[in-house]
Motif scaffolding. Structure first.
Motif, PDB file in Angstrom:
ATOM      1  N   LEU A  84       0.826  -1.205   0.000  1.00 15.69           N
ATOM      2  CA  LEU A  84       0.000   0.000   0.000  1.00 15.69           C
ATOM      3  C   LEU A  84       0.862   1.257   0.000  1.00 15.69           C
ATOM      4  CD1 LEU A  84      -2.523  -1.306   2.644  1.00 15.69           C
ATOM      5  CD2 LEU A  84      -2.981  -1.054   0.202  1.00 15.69           C
ATOM      6  N   GLU A  85       1.937   1.237   0.769  1.00 21.45           N
ATOM      7  CA  GLU A  85       2.806   2.408   0.827  1.00 21.45           C
ATOM      8  C   GLU A  85       3.577   2.593  -0.469  1.00 21.45           C
ATOM      9  OE1 GLU A  85       5.086   1.925   4.390  1.00 21.45           O
ATOM     10  OE2 GLU A  85       3.449   2.651   5.683  1.00 21.45           O
ATOM     11  N   ALA A  86       3.989   1.503  -1.098  1.00 19.07           N
ATOM     12  CA  ALA A  86       4.665   1.597  -2.399  1.00 19.07           C
ATOM     13  C   ALA A  86       3.727   2.175  -3.446  1.00 19.07           C
ATOM     14  CB  ALA A  86       5.169   0.221  -2.840  1.00 19.07           C
ATOM     15  N   ALA A  87       2.473   1.711  -3.445  1.00 17.97           N
ATOM     16  CA  ALA A  87       1.486   2.223  -4.397  1.00 17.97           C
ATOM     17  C   ALA A  87       1.242   3.704  -4.181  1.00 17.97           C
ATOM     18  CB  ALA A  87       0.178   1.445  -4.263  1.00 17.97           C
ATOM     19  N   ALA A  88       1.082   4.095  -2.915  1.00 16.68           N
ATOM     20  CA  ALA A  88       0.827   5.499  -2.599  1.00 16.68           C
ATOM     21  C   ALA A  88       1.974   6.392  -3.047  1.00 16.68           C
ATOM     22  CB  ALA A  88       0.594   5.651  -1.098  1.00 16.68           C
ATOM     23  N   LYS A  89       3.195   5.918  -2.830  1.00 18.84           N
ATOM     24  CA  LYS A  89       4.374   6.703  -3.205  1.00 18.84           C
ATOM     25  C   LYS A  89       4.505   6.825  -4.724  1.00 18.84           C
ATOM     26  CE  LYS A  89       9.355   7.045  -2.328  1.00 18.84           C
ATOM     27  NZ  LYS A  89      10.526   6.386  -1.668  1.00 18.84           N
ATOM     28  N   ALA A  90       4.218   5.738  -5.437  1.00 23.30           N
ATOM     29  CA  ALA A  90       4.391   5.726  -6.895  1.00 23.30           C
ATOM     30  C   ALA A  90       3.462   6.705  -7.597  1.00 23.30           C
ATOM     31  CB  ALA A  90       4.180   4.315  -7.431  1.00 23.30           C
ATOM     32  N   ILE A  91       2.249   6.901  -7.076  1.00 22.79           N
ATOM     33  CA  ILE A  91       1.268   7.748  -7.777  1.00 22.79           C
ATOM     34  C   ILE A  91       1.230   9.177  -7.269  1.00 22.79           C
ATOM     35  CG2 ILE A  91      -0.191   5.786  -8.438  1.00 22.79           C
ATOM     36  CD1 ILE A  91      -2.038   6.515  -6.098  1.00 22.79           C
ATOM     37  N   ILE A  92       2.170   9.551  -6.408  1.00 24.55           N
ATOM     38  CA  ILE A  92       2.189  10.918  -5.890  1.00 24.55           C
ATOM     39  C   ILE A  92       2.164  11.980  -6.998  1.00 24.55           C
ATOM     40  CG2 ILE A  92       3.699  12.618  -4.745  1.00 24.55           C
ATOM     41  CD1 ILE A  92       4.346  10.511  -2.660  1.00 24.55           C
ATOM     42  N   PRO A  93       2.903  11.814  -8.120  1.00 23.43           N
ATOM     43  CA  PRO A  93       2.907  12.867  -9.141  1.00 23.43           C
ATOM     44  C   PRO A  93       1.579  13.051  -9.880  1.00 23.43           C
ATOM     45  CG  PRO A  93       4.819  11.422  -9.363  1.00 23.43           C
ATOM     46  CD  PRO A  93       3.870  10.748  -8.431  1.00 23.43           C
ATOM     47  N   ALA A  94       0.675  12.074  -9.795  1.00 26.90           N
ATOM     48  CA  ALA A  94      -0.572  12.136 -10.564  1.00 26.90           C
ATOM     49  C   ALA A  94      -1.510  13.202 -10.010  1.00 26.90           C
ATOM     50  CB  ALA A  94      -1.265  10.778 -10.567  1.00 26.90           C
ATOM     51  N   LYS A  95      -2.204  13.898 -10.901  1.00 28.36           N
ATOM     52  CA  LYS A  95      -3.193  14.881 -10.470  1.00 28.36           C
ATOM     53  C   LYS A  95      -4.428  14.202  -9.896  1.00 28.36           C
ATOM     54  CE  LYS A  95      -1.759  18.559 -13.624  1.00 28.36           C
ATOM     55  NZ  LYS A  95      -2.151  19.460 -14.743  1.00 28.36           N
ATOM     56  N   LYS A  96      -4.768  13.032 -10.461  1.00 27.91           N
ATOM     57  CA  LYS A  96      -5.893  12.242  -9.951  1.00 27.91           C
ATOM     58  C   LYS A  96      -5.366  10.853  -9.621  1.00 27.91           C
ATOM     59  CE  LYS A  96      -8.434  13.295 -13.629  1.00 27.91           C
ATOM     60  NZ  LYS A  96      -9.573  13.366 -14.572  1.00 27.91           N
ATOM     61  N   ARG A  97      -5.485  10.443  -8.348  1.00 25.06           N
ATOM     62  CA  ARG A  97      -4.817   9.229  -7.873  1.00 25.06           C
ATOM     63  C   ARG A  97      -5.814   8.237  -7.271  1.00 25.06           C
ATOM     64  NH1 ARG A  97      -1.173  11.618  -3.487  1.00 25.06           N
ATOM     65  NH2 ARG A  97      -2.906  13.064  -3.342  1.00 25.06           N
ATOM     66  N   ARG A  98      -5.512   6.973  -7.458  1.00 30.65           N
ATOM     67  CA  ARG A  98      -6.314   5.911  -6.846  1.00 30.65           C
ATOM     68  C   ARG A  98      -5.406   4.761  -6.431  1.00 30.65           C
ATOM     69  NH1 ARG A  98     -11.427   3.172  -9.900  1.00 30.65           N
ATOM     70  NH2 ARG A  98     -12.199   5.306  -9.557  1.00 30.65           N
ATOM     71  N   ILE A  99      -5.670   4.212  -5.255  1.00 26.78           N
ATOM     72  CA  ILE A  99      -5.030   2.961  -4.849  1.00 26.78           C
ATOM     73  C   ILE A  99      -6.075   1.861  -4.957  1.00 26.78           C
ATOM     74  CG2 ILE A  99      -3.870   1.680  -3.013  1.00 26.78           C
ATOM     75  CD1 ILE A  99      -2.894   4.331  -1.872  1.00 26.78           C
ATOM     76  N   HIS A 100      -5.703   0.793  -5.625  1.00 22.01           N
ATOM     77  CA  HIS A 100      -6.585  -0.365  -5.809  1.00 22.01           C
ATOM     78  C   HIS A 100      -6.016  -1.511  -4.978  1.00 22.01           C
ATOM     79  CE1 HIS A 100      -8.285  -3.614  -8.768  1.00 22.01           C
ATOM     80  NE2 HIS A 100      -8.878  -3.629  -7.599  1.00 22.01           N
ATOM     81  N   THR A 101      -6.679  -1.837  -3.896  1.00 24.16           N
ATOM     82  CA  THR A 101      -6.206  -2.903  -3.026  1.00 24.16           C
ATOM     83  C   THR A 101      -7.138  -4.112  -3.075  1.00 24.16           C
ATOM     84  OG1 THR A 101      -5.439  -3.428  -0.787  1.00 24.16           O
ATOM     85  CG2 THR A 101      -7.398  -2.021  -0.954  1.00 24.16           C
ATOM     86  N   PHE A 102      -6.578  -5.285  -2.820  1.00 26.06           N
ATOM     87  CA  PHE A 102      -7.385  -6.501  -2.933  1.00 26.06           C
ATOM     88  C   PHE A 102      -6.938  -7.554  -1.922  1.00 26.06           C
ATOM     89  CE2 PHE A 102      -3.635  -7.417  -5.399  1.00 26.06           C
ATOM     90  CZ  PHE A 102      -3.421  -8.780  -5.270  1.00 26.06           C
ATOM     91  N   ILE A 103      -7.871  -8.457  -1.629  1.00 29.45           N
ATOM     92  CA  ILE A 103      -7.564  -9.642  -0.831  1.00 29.45           C
ATOM     93  C   ILE A 103      -8.573 -10.718  -1.212  1.00 29.45           C
ATOM     94  CG2 ILE A 103      -9.047  -9.007   1.138  1.00 29.45           C
ATOM     95  CD1 ILE A 103      -6.818 -10.204   2.946  1.00 29.45           C
ATOM     96  N   ALA A 104      -8.134 -11.965  -1.191  1.00 28.59           N
ATOM     97  CA  ALA A 104      -8.993 -13.078  -1.598  1.00 28.59           C
ATOM     98  C   ALA A 104     -10.158 -13.261  -0.622  1.00 28.59           C
ATOM     99  CB  ALA A 104      -8.181 -14.366  -1.686  1.00 28.59           C
ATOM    100  N   SER A 105     -11.322 -13.644  -1.167  1.00 26.73           N
ATOM    101  CA  SER A 105     -12.512 -13.791  -0.329  1.00 26.73           C
ATOM    102  C   SER A 105     -13.224 -15.121  -0.500  1.00 26.73           C
ATOM    103  CB  SER A 105     -13.512 -12.658  -0.643  1.00 26.73           C
ATOM    104  OG  SER A 105     -13.897 -12.699  -2.004  1.00 26.73           O
ATOM    105  N   SER A 106     -12.806 -15.956  -1.447  1.00 25.99           N
ATOM    106  CA  SER A 106     -13.473 -17.247  -1.626  1.00 25.99           C
ATOM    107  C   SER A 106     -12.918 -18.265  -0.642  1.00 25.99           C
ATOM    108  CB  SER A 106     -13.262 -17.763  -3.058  1.00 25.99           C
ATOM    109  OG  SER A 106     -11.890 -18.080  -3.276  1.00 25.99           O
ATOM    110  N   PRO A 107     -13.711 -19.241  -0.243  1.00 21.69           N
ATOM    111  CA  PRO A 107     -13.235 -20.254   0.701  1.00 21.69           C
ATOM    112  C   PRO A 107     -11.959 -20.945   0.252  1.00 21.69           C
ATOM    113  CG  PRO A 107     -15.615 -20.406   0.468  1.00 21.69           C
ATOM    114  CD  PRO A 107     -15.142 -19.414  -0.561  1.00 21.69           C
ATOM    115  N   ILE A 108     -11.872 -21.288  -1.034  1.00 22.08           N
ATOM    116  CA  ILE A 108     -10.695 -22.009  -1.518  1.00 22.08           C
ATOM    117  C   ILE A 108      -9.446 -21.133  -1.478  1.00 22.08           C
ATOM    118  CG2 ILE A 108     -11.115 -21.458  -3.972  1.00 22.08           C
ATOM    119  CD1 ILE A 108     -10.087 -24.283  -4.617  1.00 22.08           C
ATOM    120  N   HIS A 109      -9.591 -19.846  -1.800  1.00 19.38           N
ATOM    121  CA  HIS A 109      -8.446 -18.934  -1.760  1.00 19.38           C
ATOM    122  C   HIS A 109      -8.033 -18.622  -0.332  1.00 19.38           C
ATOM    123  CE1 HIS A 109      -7.797 -17.051  -5.954  1.00 19.38           C
ATOM    124  NE2 HIS A 109      -8.417 -18.216  -6.101  1.00 19.38           N
ATOM    125  N   MET A 110      -9.023 -18.380   0.539  1.00 20.28           N
ATOM    126  CA  MET A 110      -8.691 -18.045   1.927  1.00 20.28           C
ATOM    127  C   MET A 110      -7.980 -19.210   2.612  1.00 20.28           C
ATOM    128  SD  MET A 110     -11.859 -15.724   3.419  1.00 20.28           S
ATOM    129  CE  MET A 110     -13.165 -16.901   3.077  1.00 20.28           C
TER     130      MET A 110
END
Length: 505
Positions: A84-110
């Motif tokens: 998350l911190e790497a993503a936040a740092k990488a997009i600092i120069p952008a005028k419009k910024r978004r961080i897209h985070t994810f984690i698995a939610s299916s029984p087999i993945h969890m």
């Protein structure tokens, strides 16, 4: 429902999910080139990459954030602080910024991937979104493998991350498992039952393992999704992602059915398709919807007759609507630089004087060999010249190949290596194999040929051939491209192009 739902947002992940397709790795400059074209198309979000995965990825995302204006620039991150911190740092120069985070939610993945239970996943997701909100106001959350997750847990998870500050909820069909009805019903269930759903945009992200990615995305739109995550030409892992051009043109062509549009400049679609194809080396099948070579071709006499009388008899959209000029070029050797430049500009290129002159000289060579010059020929030769560099380590000066029935194919080459000429020869299983081996001997290159794809740019005996060569060295893969009316020359130049990419990556 959210009041800002009057159009479908296009979240383009060509530079992230698309690049994960084997052999589709792009250099930093190539990513910038595609990102600029995506901005020209007016995509709403560009997912520029996965910054924590490597210094190269981080730098590419940072540079896109700095140089590309218009779209929101998004960076992907797992639900852990370093990502998350790497993503936040990488997009600092952008005028419009978004961080897209994810984690698995299916029984087999969890169970098998994360080794965590539902309560742990819920806590990690909420904490990740809160960390994102410390850096940006625009946060997207994805429950990975959502379509194989328990609906009630998915509802609870979405509700929690919205409360934590997520502004976009993406429901990915990570393994291409769902069907249109199921996927549409899932969106309906979540939008109706997630507390606070009106505060977020719901997004569809589909893979094409069963060939249903576009259909599933459209079903999601019909049930409230207002963002679609997709790639140009549908490239991506395994069978690929939802093809941007298919969703965009389906909404435009069937506005009577869907009643909602994107903000994409559709006239830029063909150029984007060609650019991604040439950079990644991923060939577009001729019968591919919207951007395939046969998408607007009519061979049946009945079809031709109908189209001549009224194009709408067999064309539900025009070639011009996606940026394909339906008329042949009438340029020839005597057209001159002015006419050539005018055509280049009309095709959407912005040439530097040196690029234009080099492309014009190639055009004169091709005009001597071909009876007819098409827009596709011009695109191919200009793309070749625009990607050459005066700093290229290797330059193929000349080659000679002998082959025939019951004879051993032999190739001789003359190669400039950082300005020093070297000659070499080799035999092989065929003319292409022999010239590749001669180049390997001359360059003493420890590389492995992974893939060679040869395809015609246009039709006819004198058509340009476009060659794509994928090489690998020490785990790094690169793609080189070149075109020529001579197949052997196209393959040779593509191989040299790939070698030069190793020297600059």
């Amino acid at each position: 429902m959210n009041s800002n739902l009057d159009f479908v947002r296009i979240f383009d992940t060509t530079l992230r999910d698309g690049e994960q397709c084997p052999g589709a790795a792009m250099s930093e400059n190539e990513k910038i080139e595609i990102a600029l074209q995506l901005a020209k198309m007016n995509v709403d979000v560009i997912e520029a990459g996965f910054p924590v995965s490597s210094p190269v990825q981080f730098q590419a995302v940072q540079r896109i954030s700095r140089e590309v204006e218009g779209p929101i620039i998004a960076a992907l991150a797992r639900a852990v602080r370093p990502d998350l911190e790497a993503a936040a740092k990488a997009i600092i120069p952008a005028k419009k910024r978004r961080i897209h985070t994810f984690i698995a939610s299916s029984p087999i993945h969890m169970k098998f991937k994360l080794g965590k239970d539902a309560s742990e996943v819920l806590k990690m997701a909420m904490e990740a979104v809160k960390i994102c909100r410390d850096h940006v106001d625009d946060v997207e959350f994805s429950p990975e493998d959502a379509t194989r997750s328990e609906p009630e847990f998915l509802r609870e998870l979405c509700e929690a991350v919205i409360e934590a500050g997520a502004t976009t909820i993406n429901i990915p069909d990570t393994v291409g498992y769902t069907t249109p009805y199921e996927y549409g019903e899932l969106f309906k269930f979540l939008i109706q039952n997630v507390k606070g759903s009106e505060k977020a945009i719901f997004s569809a992200h589909c893979h094409n393992d069963l060939g249903l990615a576009t259909s599933n995305s459209l079903a999601a739109i019909q049930n409230g999704a207002r963002q679609v995550e997709c790639t140009v030409n549908g490239i991506g892992e395994r069978a690929g992602n939802t093809a941007m051009e298919e969703v965009v043109m389906a909404l435009r062509t069937r506005k009577d059915k869907f009643g909602i549009q994107t903000r994409i400049q559709t006239e830029e679609i063909a150029k984007a398709s060609y650019l991604v194809k040439t950079i990644t080396g991923m060939v577009v099948q001729p019968n591919k919807a919207v951007v395939g070579a046969n998408a607007f071709a009519h061979e049946s006499g009945i079809h031709q007759d109908g189209v001549l009388k009224n194009r709408e008899t067999y064309e539900i959209m025009t070639p011009e609507s996606v940026g394909i000029q339906s008329n042949r070029m009438v340029l020839g050797r005597h057209s001159g630089r002015a006419g050539f430049k005018d055509r280049i500009v009309r095709l959407g290129f912005s040439p530097h004087p040196e690029e234009l002159e080099a492309a014009y000289q190639r055009f004169l060579e091709i005009a001597d060999r071909k009876k007819e010059i098409f827009d596709e020929d011009i695109r191919a030769l200009f793309a070749d010249e625009s990607r050459k560099s005066s700093n290229d380590k290797y330059v193929l000066e000349s080659f000679h190949v002998t082959t025939g029935t019951k004879s051993t194919p032999t190739a001789s080459i003359r190669l400039s290596i950082e300005g020093n000429l070297k000659e070499e020869s080799a035999t092989g299983d065929g003319p292409v194999d022999s010239i590749f081996k001669a180049i390997q001997k001359a360059t003493i290159s420890d590389v492995e040929l992974i893939k060679l794809v040869i395809s015609p740019v246009t039709e006819g005996q004198d058509a340009l051939a476009e060659a794509s060569v994928t090489l690998e060295k020490h785990g790094e893969r690169v793609v080189g491209k070149a075109s020529s009316t001579d197949i052997i020359e196209a393959c040779s130049q593509a191989y040299i192009s790939a070698l030069n990419r190793f020297s600059i990556n």
